[in-house]
Scaffold this motif. Structure first.
Motif, mmCIF file in Angstrom:
data_model
loop_
_atom_site.group_PDB
_atom_site.id
_atom_site.type_symbol
_atom_site.label_atom_id
_atom_site.label_comp_id
_atom_site.label_asym_id
_atom_site.label_seq_id
_atom_site.Cartn_x
_atom_site.Cartn_y
_atom_site.Cartn_z
ATOM 1 N N PHE A 89 38.431 37.601 48.675
ATOM 2 C CA PHE A 89 38.407 36.895 49.956
ATOM 3 C C PHE A 89 37.008 36.930 50.573
ATOM 4 O O PHE A 89 36.490 35.908 51.021
ATOM 5 C CB PHE A 89 39.430 37.463 50.944
ATOM 6 C CG PHE A 89 39.325 36.841 52.299
ATOM 7 C CD1 PHE A 89 39.875 35.602 52.563
ATOM 8 C CD2 PHE A 89 38.637 37.482 53.317
ATOM 9 C CE1 PHE A 89 39.746 35.008 53.818
ATOM 10 C CE2 PHE A 89 38.503 36.902 54.578
ATOM 11 C CZ PHE A 89 39.068 35.661 54.815
ATOM 12 N N ALA A 90 36.393 38.106 50.591
ATOM 13 C CA ALA A 90 35.061 38.247 51.188
ATOM 14 C C ALA A 90 34.027 37.448 50.403
ATOM 15 O O ALA A 90 33.174 36.775 50.993
ATOM 16 C CB ALA A 90 34.660 39.718 51.250
ATOM 17 N N LYS A 92 34.539 34.799 48.402
ATOM 18 C CA LYS A 92 34.803 33.366 48.550
ATOM 19 C C LYS A 92 34.375 32.888 49.936
ATOM 20 O O LYS A 92 33.805 31.800 50.094
ATOM 21 C CB LYS A 92 36.288 33.074 48.307
ATOM 22 C CG LYS A 92 36.707 31.630 48.500
ATOM 23 C CD LYS A 92 36.135 30.719 47.444
ATOM 24 C CE LYS A 92 36.771 29.347 47.413
ATOM 25 N NZ LYS A 92 36.466 28.464 48.523
ATOM 26 N N ALA A 93 34.625 33.693 50.959
ATOM 27 C CA ALA A 93 34.203 33.329 52.307
ATOM 28 C C ALA A 93 32.682 33.224 52.385
ATOM 29 O O ALA A 93 32.151 32.282 52.983
ATOM 30 C CB ALA A 93 34.724 34.349 53.316
ATOM 31 N N ASP A 96 31.591 29.981 50.673
ATOM 32 C CA ASP A 96 31.836 28.820 51.528
ATOM 33 C C ASP A 96 30.852 28.769 52.700
ATOM 34 O O ASP A 96 30.308 27.705 53.013
ATOM 35 C CB ASP A 96 33.272 28.836 52.061
ATOM 36 C CG ASP A 96 34.309 28.606 50.970
ATOM 37 O OD1 ASP A 96 33.963 28.074 49.897
ATOM 38 O OD2 ASP A 96 35.480 28.987 51.201
ATOM 39 N N MET A 97 30.612 29.910 53.325
ATOM 40 C CA MET A 97 29.680 29.956 54.450
ATOM 41 C C MET A 97 28.272 29.571 54.013
ATOM 42 O O MET A 97 27.567 28.850 54.716
ATOM 43 C CB MET A 97 29.663 31.363 55.058
ATOM 44 C CG MET A 97 30.938 31.762 55.768
ATOM 45 S SD MET A 97 30.915 33.499 56.284
ATOM 46 C CE MET A 97 29.858 33.368 57.733
ATOM 47 N N LYS A 112 28.610 34.172 63.206
ATOM 48 C CA LYS A 112 28.830 33.893 61.789
ATOM 49 C C LYS A 112 27.898 34.721 60.915
ATOM 50 O O LYS A 112 28.277 35.144 59.820
ATOM 51 C CB LYS A 112 28.674 32.407 61.499
ATOM 52 C CG LYS A 112 29.847 31.591 61.979
ATOM 53 C CD LYS A 112 29.757 30.161 61.542
ATOM 54 C CE LYS A 112 30.976 29.406 62.075
ATOM 55 N NZ LYS A 112 30.941 28.003 61.698
ATOM 56 N N HIS A 119 31.234 40.597 55.379
ATOM 57 C CA HIS A 119 31.776 40.209 54.073
ATOM 58 C C HIS A 119 30.939 40.825 52.953
ATOM 59 O O HIS A 119 31.490 41.293 51.946
ATOM 60 C CB HIS A 119 31.814 38.691 53.915
ATOM 61 C CG HIS A 119 32.867 38.012 54.721
ATOM 62 N ND1 HIS A 119 34.141 38.506 54.901
ATOM 63 C CD2 HIS A 119 32.831 36.839 55.397
ATOM 64 C CE1 HIS A 119 34.844 37.685 55.643
ATOM 65 N NE2 HIS A 119 34.069 36.654 55.967
#
Length: 130
Positions: A89-90, A92-93, A96-97, A112, A119
């Protein structure tokens, strides 16, 4: 070598976070730090009795060699999903960011940037290999 690269990028991420003027680069350096932590943790990787010493070995054999058309980043996200699930999750986040910060809009909020760093901390904790 990958871990040293990860730590170098993390140091830049920390410096930029403190500076506060380059939040898009905080996100970007956090992502690339995570990428190198992940590569260090994953490789060498054994898949179906074949040992891949590096990501490039894996990518050129399993992706390019089989005429698949996937980006290196997409392949890395998949490898994290299958082999480092606790930090998926971290990671992939961050991916994406970073793609948003680099390619869509360089204006990234301080919040952000802090989330990206958190993350990165998760990914680093899940990649303890020395």
């Amino acid at each position: 070598m990958r871990k040293q690269h990860a730590l170098h990028n993390e140091s830049l991420c920390d410096h930029l976070l403190i500076n506060g003027n380059y939040n898009d680069w905080v996100v970007t350096s956090a992502f690339y730090s995570a990428l190198h932590f992940v590569y260090h943790e994953l490789f060498p990787l054994v898949v179906a009795n074949t040992t891949y010493l590096s990501f490039d070995d894996y990518y050129h054999t399993e992706i390019i060699g089989k005429n698949k058309r996937e980006s290196k980043h997409r392949v890395t996200v998949d490898l994290v999903y299958y082999h480092l699930a606790p930090c998926y999750f971290a990671y992939k986040a961050l991916f994406d960011m970073c793609m948003f910060a680099r390619y869509n809009n360089y204006r990234t909020t301080p919040r952000k940037a802090k989330v990206a760093k958190s993350h990165l901390d998760v990914v680093k904790r899940q990649c303890p290999k020395q």
